[in-house]
Design an enzyme around this catalytic site. Structure first.
Site, PDB file in Angstrom:
ATOM      1  N   VAL A  95       0.856  -1.171   0.000  1.00 52.85           N
ATOM      2  CA  VAL A  95       0.000   0.000   0.000  1.00 52.85           C
ATOM      3  C   VAL A  95       0.897   1.227   0.000  1.00 52.85           C
ATOM      4  CG1 VAL A  95      -1.849   1.253   1.176  1.00 52.85           C
ATOM      5  CG2 VAL A  95      -1.738  -1.252   1.350  1.00 52.85           C
ATOM      6  N   CYS A  96       0.614   2.189  -0.885  1.00 55.14           N
ATOM      7  CA  CYS A  96       1.298   3.474  -0.841  1.00 55.14           C
ATOM      8  C   CYS A  96       2.814   3.279  -0.985  1.00 55.14           C
ATOM      9  CB  CYS A  96       0.912   4.163   0.467  1.00 55.14           C
ATOM     10  SG  CYS A  96       1.326   5.897   0.620  1.00 55.14           S
ATOM     11  N   THR A  97       3.595   3.885  -0.126  1.00 53.28           N
ATOM     12  CA  THR A  97       5.045   3.803  -0.214  1.00 53.28           C
ATOM     13  C   THR A  97       5.610   2.469   0.261  1.00 53.28           C
ATOM     14  OG1 THR A  97       5.169   4.980   1.902  1.00 53.28           O
ATOM     15  CG2 THR A  97       5.465   6.287  -0.096  1.00 53.28           C
ATOM     16  N   THR A 106       2.216   3.687  -6.641  1.00 44.68           N
ATOM     17  CA  THR A 106       2.400   4.123  -5.264  1.00 44.68           C
ATOM     18  C   THR A 106       1.629   5.436  -5.092  1.00 44.68           C
ATOM     19  OG1 THR A 106       4.048   4.534  -3.520  1.00 44.68           O
ATOM     20  CG2 THR A 106       4.543   5.420  -5.697  1.00 44.68           C
TER      21      THR A 106
END
Length: 219
Positions: free
Chosen positions: A126-128, A146
């Site tokens: 998830v995300c970074t 990202t």
């Protein structure tokens, strides 16, 4: 249905709960881990309503270096279910993001993620969290995404990746990456739909009062 989905669905059909592990680390983004935690937990509850006699479809646990409280972003204190030393093998591994300086520079975290991902049937960031998987070489020659703020940084650090933006997540079968923060909820509902059917994913989203509809994923 992919071979990954067939494997995971087969385990549930055989009467075994799927073990979902979610990494925690200092300055982890709260919704990055809490969103997937909620989705898989609610999905298990909704599946139990349909088959009260069956084991929970998903058992969800958080994992950090130790069982000591972890300070997430904005000062939230979270007590992990497991430390690296006593964490079980997970079928599904979720690697959230946030400020990832600590995990990217901590050999113990990187070693555990590499080992857990090697054992898991499905791994998702998830995300970074994508930066963690990329540093471990798990995203080589893949299409990934990202958080929109970090797209250019991921491209610069890992030029061998095809980093795309303006998508909620990228599905490459046994490996998924999502955009930022709330996109982890969308991705997790997609995973539930892949494994146990879109109808259960819809039911889960409705229970959460989350506006969701299945959609094709770039991959």
């Amino acid at each position: 249905m992919t071979s990954t989905d067939a494997t995971l669905a087969g385990l549930v059909k055989a009467g075994r709960s799927l073990q979902v592990g979610i990494l925690l680390f200092p300055e982890v983004e709260v919704l990055d881990f809490a969103g997937p935690f909620e989705v898989f937990s609610v999905a298990a509850r909704m599946a139990r309503r349909r088959r009260p006699e069956a084991p929970l479809a998903f058992e969800v646990a958080t994992v950090a270096a130790t069982r000591a409280p972890v300070t997430a972003r904005h000062g939230l204190q979270v007590v992990p279910c497991h430390g690296f030393a006593d964490a079980p093998r997970f079928d599904v591994l979720i690697v959230p993001g946030g400020i990832v300086t600590q995990p990217l520079n901590d050999p113990a975290t990187l070693n555990w993620v590499a080992r857990a991902a090697g054992q898991a049937v499905l791994t998702a960031s998830v995300c970074t969290g994508a930066f963690i998987l990329a540093q471990l070489g798990l995203l080589v020659e893949r299409t990934v995404t990202t958080h929109w703020e970090d797209i250019e940084d991921l491209r610069a650090r890992h030029p061998g990746l095809r980093v795309v933006d303006s998508v909620p997540f990228v599905d490459e079968g046994a490996l998924l990456t999502s955009a930022g923060i709330s996109a982890g909820i969308v991705m997790s509902l997609h995973i539930v739909g892949r494994i146990l059917g879109v109808d259960l994913a819809r039911t889960t989203a409705r229970q959460m009062q989350y506006d969701w509809a299945p959609q094709p994923a770039l991959g």
